[in-house]
Design a protein around this motif. Structure first.
Motif: not given
Length: 398
Positions: A75, A124, A127-128, A130-131, A134-135, A177, A179
């Motif tokens: 990342e 950023q 990361v966003a 990826k979140e 994940r969410g 990682d 997931w």
């Protein structure tokens, strides 16, 4: 809000001092005088958003350093900076996707600021995204699997057991990682949801199916993969699911020349977990052997060419070193998310409602209480994880 962290790696002290002066008010700036120190800095604390490296340095050069940084921290956005006429080498690194941008020395201060600011924005975004995966995506998958639990408890029980096993394998093997593997395991059996429970039970105990049922069961990885491929950003997960029955030597479905390391790593883990689950349950239910797990491993060792040797070795090590679970016979009021059912629960019609090996969550516990009603003296056999695992499971379950 914490400042973004940026690492500069250069063998010239004057350049490092210049970077600190330029960026100290904008970012948390760290510096390293060579690649070895740079790698140590990357490993030594919170993740860096951006790493800027000189190309020519004593020992490991900037290309090799940034490649190692990419392997360990994909990342982190990478920028290459050099004062030498090595444009071809640097451009090659850019074209291979190893660095975000390439700047030449002497680089104007404004150009350097623009490049680093753009790299921070890119970090950023990564990361966003990826979140989000994940969410939001994981929440969607949880909904789908809970629906499958209501429609077909056999299929859900299998995916629940296999998910737990593949995640343990991933953790044991140190896979970063994992997931996508978790999602693939959770969704690995959705192609079976329409099959009758008695047919699935037979298949999951390693018994041969015949006629249309044999064909439908053989096609379930493709059905599941086609469904998953419609979810944005889950192509990799779909590929893992599609190859879940592929043998390491190239045999099995889907047909084609893919074999060995060319098979997605997640699919290789999933194949081992699926077959181990089937064999362990078969030996437990039909042959009543004293150590079904060891018997399952023995059978798998005899299937030459079927499995990735590294994954099979990891499984054997895990089986021979218990993970801290304890057996319990608990009242309904004592059940908690994260506990594992150690028995099958059957409704009055004889259908499996909750499968042995299923990890309990809030929804499953409520369903269990509804099924058993006011029978307050009922005790349920479960496997209780270590306290820290139980607390984490309760936190995740909400």
């Amino acid at each position: 809000m914490d400042k973004t962290r940026v690492l500069f790696v250069d063998d010239e002290p004057e350049m490092l001092a210049s970077y600190r002066r330029i960026f100290r008010k904008r970012y948390v700036v760290e510096t390293a005088s060579d690649a070895a120190e740079g790698l140590a800095m990357l490993d030594g604390g919170p993740q860096f958003a951006v790493v800027v490296s000189d190309l020519r340095m004593p020992g490991m050069d900037g290309v090799a350093f940034l490649e190692k940084a990419r392997e360990k921290y994909p990342e982190t956005v990478r920028i290459m900076l050099t004062g030498y006429a090595d444009v071809a080498a640097a451009a090659g690194a850019v074209n291979a996707g190893k660095v975000f941008s390439f700047l030449t020395k002497p680089c104007p201060e404004e150009s350097l600021k623009t490049a680093v600011d753009a790299a921070c924005r890119q970090y950023q975004l990564v990361v966003a995204e990826k979140e989000l995966l994940r969410g939001t995506v994981r929440g969607t998958i949880k909904l789908l699997t809970e629906l499958m639990a209501m429609v077909n408890a056999e299929a859900f029980g299998k995916s629940s057991r296999v998910k737990r096993l593949v995640m343990d394998l991933a953790d044991y093997m140190g896979l970063a990682d994992p997931w996508r593997l978790e999602l693939a395991a959770m969704l690995s059996q959705i192609g079976c949801a329409a099959l009758p429970r008695d047919v699935l039970r037979k298949a999951y105990l390693g018994r041969a199916l015949t006629g249309n049922y044999a064909y439908e069961f053989a096609m379930h990885p493709k059905i599941a993969a086609d469904l998953i491929a419609n979810i944005p950003r889950l192509r990799d997960v779909a590929e893992i699911v599609a190859y879940q029955e592929k043998r390491y030597d190239g045999g099995g479905l889907p047909p084609g020349g893919l074999k060995g390391e060319a098979i997605p790593q997640g699919a290789r883990l999933l194949k081992v977990a699926l077959d181990f689950d089937t064999l362990e349950r078969m030996f437990s239910a039909t042959e009543r052997v004293e150590e079904p797990a060891q018997k399952a491993l023995e059978r798998m060792r005899g299937r030459r060419g079927w499995y990735d040797p590294a994954v099979l070795d990891a499984l054997e090590s895990m089986i021979n070193f218990p993970d801290g679970f304890e057996r319990g016979l608990l009242a309904l009021s004592e059940l908690r998310p994260g506990m594992i059912l150690d028995q099958e629960l059957v409704c009055p019609r004889g259908e499996v409602v909750l499968a042995k090996g299923q990890e309990l969550g809030t929804v499953a516990i409520k369903r269990l209480k509804s099924l058993l009603g006011p029978k307050k003296d009922t005790r349920i056999r479960v496997l209780v994880p270590p306290r820290k695992n139980l607390e984490f499971a309760e936190l995740i379950d909400g």
